[in-house]
Design a protein around this motif. Structure first.
Motif, PDB file in Angstrom:
ATOM      1  N   VAL A 130       3.571  16.032 -26.443  1.00 15.33           N
ATOM      2  CA  VAL A 130       4.257  15.350 -25.342  1.00 15.33           C
ATOM      3  C   VAL A 130       3.405  14.168 -24.894  1.00 15.33           C
ATOM      4  CG1 VAL A 130       5.217  15.588 -23.032  1.00 15.33           C
ATOM      5  CG2 VAL A 130       5.304  17.520 -24.626  1.00 15.33           C
ATOM      6  N   ILE A 131       3.969  12.967 -24.968  1.00 15.07           N
ATOM      7  CA  ILE A 131       3.267  11.739 -24.628  1.00 15.07           C
ATOM      8  C   ILE A 131       3.851  11.191 -23.332  1.00 15.07           C
ATOM      9  CG2 ILE A 131       2.664   9.414 -25.412  1.00 15.07           C
ATOM     10  CD1 ILE A 131       3.307  10.419 -28.281  1.00 15.07           C
ATOM     11  N   ASP A 132       3.006  11.050 -22.327  1.00 17.87           N
ATOM     12  CA  ASP A 132       3.460  10.523 -21.038  1.00 17.87           C
ATOM     13  C   ASP A 132       3.446   8.998 -21.096  1.00 17.87           C
ATOM     14  OD1 ASP A 132       4.078   9.896 -18.481  1.00 17.87           O
ATOM     15  OD2 ASP A 132       2.408  10.970 -17.539  1.00 17.87           O
ATOM     16  N   ALA A 133       4.607   8.411 -21.322  1.00 20.32           N
ATOM     17  CA  ALA A 133       4.739   6.947 -21.359  1.00 20.32           C
ATOM     18  C   ALA A 133       5.956   6.529 -20.548  1.00 20.32           C
ATOM     19  CB  ALA A 133       4.861   6.465 -22.801  1.00 20.32           C
ATOM     20  N   LYS A 134       6.071   7.120 -19.353  1.00 18.41           N
ATOM     21  CA  LYS A 134       7.220   6.829 -18.508  1.00 18.41           C
ATOM     22  C   LYS A 134       7.217   5.368 -18.087  1.00 18.41           C
ATOM     23  CE  LYS A 134       7.240  11.547 -16.707  1.00 18.41           C
ATOM     24  NZ  LYS A 134       7.023  12.415 -15.535  1.00 18.41           N
ATOM     25  N   GLY A 135       8.397   4.812 -18.050  1.00 19.97           N
ATOM     26  CA  GLY A 135       8.487   3.395 -17.687  1.00 19.97           C
ATOM     27  C   GLY A 135       9.830   3.037 -17.097  1.00 19.97           C
ATOM     28  N   ALA A 136      10.433   3.973 -16.317  1.00 17.95           N
ATOM     29  CA  ALA A 136      11.723   3.674 -15.704  1.00 17.95           C
ATOM     30  C   ALA A 136      11.570   2.594 -14.640  1.00 17.95           C
ATOM     31  CB  ALA A 136      12.307   4.948 -15.088  1.00 17.95           C
ATOM     32  N   THR A 137      12.660   1.889 -14.375  1.00 20.20           N
ATOM     33  CA  THR A 137      12.646   0.820 -13.378  1.00 20.20           C
ATOM     34  C   THR A 137      12.364   1.386 -11.993  1.00 20.20           C
ATOM     35  OG1 THR A 137      14.279  -0.399 -14.668  1.00 20.20           O
ATOM     36  CG2 THR A 137      13.983  -1.055 -12.370  1.00 20.20           C
ATOM     37  N   LYS A 138      11.410   0.768 -11.267  1.00 27.04           N
ATOM     38  CA  LYS A 138      11.020   1.246  -9.945  1.00 27.04           C
ATOM     39  C   LYS A 138      11.075   0.092  -8.949  1.00 27.04           C
ATOM     40  CE  LYS A 138       7.796   4.636 -11.916  1.00 27.04           C
ATOM     41  NZ  LYS A 138       6.382   5.044 -12.006  1.00 27.04           N
ATOM     42  N   ARG A 139      11.458   0.435  -7.717  1.00 30.51           N
ATOM     43  CA  ARG A 139      11.441  -0.544  -6.645  1.00 30.51           C
ATOM     44  C   ARG A 139      10.009  -0.709  -6.144  1.00 30.51           C
ATOM     45  NH1 ARG A 139      12.154  -0.102  -0.964  1.00 30.51           N
ATOM     46  NH2 ARG A 139      12.458   2.153  -1.193  1.00 30.51           N
ATOM     47  N   SER A 140       9.623  -1.928  -5.888  1.00 29.60           N
ATOM     48  CA  SER A 140       8.266  -2.185  -5.424  1.00 29.60           C
ATOM     49  C   SER A 140       8.103  -1.723  -3.976  1.00 29.60           C
ATOM     50  CB  SER A 140       7.933  -3.668  -5.535  1.00 29.60           C
ATOM     51  OG  SER A 140       8.839  -4.429  -4.758  1.00 29.60           O
ATOM     52  N   VAL A 141       6.859  -1.489  -3.584  1.00 27.94           N
ATOM     53  CA  VAL A 141       6.568  -1.049  -2.226  1.00 27.94           C
ATOM     54  C   VAL A 141       6.862  -2.188  -1.260  1.00 27.94           C
ATOM     55  CG1 VAL A 141       4.769  -0.243  -0.658  1.00 27.94           C
ATOM     56  CG2 VAL A 141       4.829   0.576  -3.020  1.00 27.94           C
ATOM     57  N   GLY A 142       7.668  -1.900  -0.238  1.00 24.05           N
ATOM     58  CA  GLY A 142       8.019  -2.919   0.746  1.00 24.05           C
ATOM     59  C   GLY A 142       8.011  -2.342   2.143  1.00 24.05           C
ATOM     60  N   GLU A 143       8.409  -3.142   3.103  1.00 23.48           N
ATOM     61  CA  GLU A 143       8.432  -2.696   4.500  1.00 23.48           C
ATOM     62  C   GLU A 143       9.644  -1.806   4.733  1.00 23.48           C
ATOM     63  OE1 GLU A 143       8.260  -4.571   9.038  1.00 23.48           O
ATOM     64  OE2 GLU A 143       8.255  -5.880   7.270  1.00 23.48           O
ATOM     65  N   PRO A 144       9.465  -0.649   5.375  1.00 27.33           N
ATOM     66  CA  PRO A 144      10.609   0.242   5.618  1.00 27.33           C
ATOM     67  C   PRO A 144      11.590  -0.373   6.605  1.00 27.33           C
ATOM     68  CG  PRO A 144       8.637   1.068   6.725  1.00 27.33           C
ATOM     69  CD  PRO A 144       8.201  -0.076   5.867  1.00 27.33           C
ATOM     70  N   ASP A 145      12.894  -0.196   6.344  1.00 22.42           N
ATOM     71  CA  ASP A 145      13.927  -0.774   7.203  1.00 22.42           C
ATOM     72  C   ASP A 145      14.194   0.077   8.441  1.00 22.42           C
ATOM     73  OD1 ASP A 145      14.336  -2.921   5.474  1.00 22.42           O
ATOM     74  OD2 ASP A 145      15.741  -1.764   4.240  1.00 22.42           O
ATOM     75  N   SER A 146      14.072   1.391   8.317  1.00 21.15           N
ATOM     76  CA  SER A 146      14.480   2.278   9.409  1.00 21.15           C
ATOM     77  C   SER A 146      13.391   2.491  10.448  1.00 21.15           C
ATOM     78  CB  SER A 146      14.901   3.640   8.842  1.00 21.15           C
ATOM     79  OG  SER A 146      13.821   4.265   8.180  1.00 21.15           O
ATOM     80  N   GLU A 147      12.150   2.092  10.179  1.00 19.23           N
ATOM     81  CA  GLU A 147      11.047   2.315  11.113  1.00 19.23           C
ATOM     82  C   GLU A 147      10.189   1.056  11.200  1.00 19.23           C
ATOM     83  OE1 GLU A 147       9.169   6.410  10.845  1.00 19.23           O
ATOM     84  OE2 GLU A 147      10.314   6.373   8.976  1.00 19.23           O
ATOM     85  N   SER A 148      10.779  -0.012  11.671  1.00 21.01           N
ATOM     86  CA  SER A 148      10.043  -1.262  11.786  1.00 21.01           C
ATOM     87  C   SER A 148       9.094  -1.212  12.980  1.00 21.01           C
ATOM     88  CB  SER A 148      11.016  -2.433  11.940  1.00 21.01           C
ATOM     89  OG  SER A 148      11.846  -2.231  13.074  1.00 21.01           O
ATOM     90  N   VAL A 149       7.968  -1.880  12.868  1.00 18.45           N
ATOM     91  CA  VAL A 149       6.958  -1.906  13.923  1.00 18.45           C
ATOM     92  C   VAL A 149       6.471  -3.332  14.116  1.00 18.45           C
ATOM     93  CG1 VAL A 149       6.172   0.464  13.550  1.00 18.45           C
ATOM     94  CG2 VAL A 149       5.096  -1.413  12.284  1.00 18.45           C
ATOM     95  N   ILE A 150       5.928  -3.592  15.303  1.00 19.37           N
ATOM     96  CA  ILE A 150       5.294  -4.877  15.574  1.00 19.37           C
ATOM     97  C   ILE A 150       3.857  -4.855  15.080  1.00 19.37           C
ATOM     98  CG2 ILE A 150       4.566  -6.472  17.394  1.00 19.37           C
ATOM     99  CD1 ILE A 150       6.988  -5.517  19.012  1.00 19.37           C
ATOM    100  N   ARG A 151       3.174  -3.737  15.312  1.00 14.27           N
ATOM    101  CA  ARG A 151       1.798  -3.589  14.865  1.00 14.27           C
ATOM    102  C   ARG A 151       1.674  -2.313  14.047  1.00 14.27           C
ATOM    103  NH1 ARG A 151      -3.661  -3.591  18.662  1.00 14.27           N
ATOM    104  NH2 ARG A 151      -5.154  -3.287  16.953  1.00 14.27           N
TER     105      ARG A 151
END
Length: 511
Positions: A130-151
């Protein structure tokens, strides 16, 4: 909900699942082809390893084809000593992939393929590599929409489980942070990670979480909401007993207080348990702002929460049954505005509340570019038109608008929508029994909250049962130099989080 049903298995399927990997590569491949019949995305690549026939098997779209080409196929085409060739030689010297393992049964081999791994089957080998070569399309890390903050941090969880666990590990650099894995769903086989601090989380809590997860029998888990509904203590309660978050810092902070996080593959929402009622009116930003600001905002949210629940009911009760409580000038103004209204106050309130909820739902479902504009303009236009048409009174529009604004201040959406739902029975009680109905509804609600449990922890703690020492992080947030202990309703041992001798700089300077 789609619970697992036991269907009939053919004798051929049973036989293939029970058999080990056969040394005849063609026979093994035939079994796998039969299992994945009519699956055009399954790739069988025939190659030669030394003088032996072999197959690389993987699902197109779930693997990184470049890694397979560079680190597996090119290495396998090199001159090999066919006399000494075995699985260990391929694993150690040929396949230069970080994670390489073995599979000895057909069931496990098929599951590895479904997980996005690449399987190498070589003739005369009684095991698959078993060779681990996963490469599915992933969303990049971004700012969460449901819990926005000022600081605060701007990073949020994604749909990839390993990205999410790594985001939490970036916050907590400790070997005490443990990650246990489970597969849930007979068809989806969704990866689930249970994260906890070994030195902080009570062992009985971890055992209870694992026991409830292991009892789940369902065909698929597509979002963490499935698990939340299947493991919570009181599924028929309006109140959420498990918190969800898109923020790694929120998850890390709760882990450091002895709670458990459940990370589900395919969703950016991580579950946190156990929880108390007061966590849902606290924002992560409360711990990043100066404590004076946090105290003000928490007290403001607490007041607005009660307004969001009781303000329309109180208005209906007073104007219908208890007019003597209203100042004369205000009462005359309300009476004048209601002179041409054909509906009772209760019906008027229900119409406006339903219209407001419809506009809010429409604003969410519409595209973001026009959703907000439609919801705001719709509220203004409909409210003004309803007043001019004599369907509702102007004071009712003001009450419903203030109630809607108050509900927006609740940081957690699942608690905010629970308050919005409970507003309707409170309205009906107020319109039927007046303030007596509001009092009866409030007593029933408080009794229910005091009886609720979240994985054995009282839901209304530390207010019920009352613990004065824990109130320093409920309605207010005391300065960090005073928060020297973790919440004892979650952590039974190792409760000290800060040295008592530590003082702020100003105190040190005086001493």
């Amino acid at each position: 909900m789609r619970f697992r049903t036991k269907g009939k298995e053919t004798s051929k399927t049973k036989q293939s699942n029970e058999q080990p990997i056969l040394s005849n590569v063609e026979t093994t491949v035939d079994y796998i082809k039969e299992e994945f019949k009519d699956s055009s995305d399954l790739i069988f690549r025939k190659i030669n390893v030394g003088k032996r026939h072999a197959y690389l098997i993987y699902i197109d779209g779930l693997v990184d084809s470049n890694r397979i080409e560079l680190h597996a196929i090119e290495q396998l085409f090199k001159d090999l000593d066919d006399q000494r060739l075995d699985a260990e030689m391929i694993e150690e010297k040929i396949v230069s992939i970080n994670s390489v393992s073995e599979s000895t049964t057909l069931t496990d081999t098929i599951n590895q393929i479904l997980d996005g791994n690449t399987v190498l089957i070589v003739d005369t080998f009684d095991k698959a590599i078993v060779i681990d070569a996963k490469g599915a399309t992933k969303r990049s890390v971004g700012e969460p929409d449901s819990e926005s903050v000022i600081r605060g941090p701007r990073e949020g969880f994604t749909e990839a489980i390993r990205v999410n666990t790594s985001l939490i590990r970036q916050k907590i650099h400790s070997s005490n942070l443990k990650v246990l894995s489970r597969k849930i769903g007979t068809e989806t086989k969704t990866s689930v990670a249970i994260m906890y601090m070994e030195n902080l989380a009570p062992p009985e809590l971890v055992k209870e979480v694992l026991a409830r997860l292991d009892k789940i029998e369902i065909d698929g888990i597509l979002e963490s909401g499935y698990i939340e509904e299947l493991i919570e203590d009181s599924p028929f309660s309006f109140f959420p007993q498990i918190q969800n978050t898109e923020r790694p810092d929120t998850a890390a902070a709760n882990l450091l207080e002895g709670r458990v996080c459940i990370v589900v593959d395919g969703t950016p929402f991580v579950l946190i348990l156990p929880v108390s009622f007061w966590q849902f009116i606290q924002a992560s930003e409360d711990y990043y702002q100066r404590f004076h600001i946090s105290i003000f905002l928490r007290l403001l949210r607490t007041v607005l929460l009660f307004l969001a629940l009781l303000m329309p009911a109180f208005y209906v009760a007073v104007t219908t049954f208890h007019q003597e409580m209203v100042p004369t000038t205000l009462l005359l103004s309300i009476a004048a505005s209601r002179e041409a209204i054909p509906f009772p106050v209760l019906v008027e309130a229900l119409i406006m509340e339903l219209a407001f909820e419809a506009l809010r739902e429409a604003g969410i479902r519409l595209p973001k570019v026009i959703g907000q504009a439609v919801s705001i303009l719709g509220a203004l236009v409909i409210g003004q038109a309803a007043v001019e048409a004599g369907i509702v009174s102007a004071p009712m529009v003001i009450v419903v608008s203030l109630t809607g604004i108050a509900s927006f201040t609740i940081p957690r959406f699942n608690m905010a929508i629970s308050i919005r739902l409970l507003r309707f029975p409170m309205l009906i009680l107020a319109g039927t029994f007046g303030l007596f109905g509001v009092v009866i509804g409030s007593i029933v609600l408080l009794t229910h909250l005091c009886r609720l449990r979240s994985f054995g922890v009282p839901y209304f703690s530390p207010l019920s049962p009352l613990d004065w020492s824990e109130l320093k992080d409920v309605f207010i947030r005391v300065p960090w130099w005073e928060m020297d202990r973790r919440p004892e309703q979650f952590v039974k041992e190792n409760t000290v989080r800060k040295a008592k001798s530590f003082k702020p700089y100003s105190e040190k300077k005086k001493s």
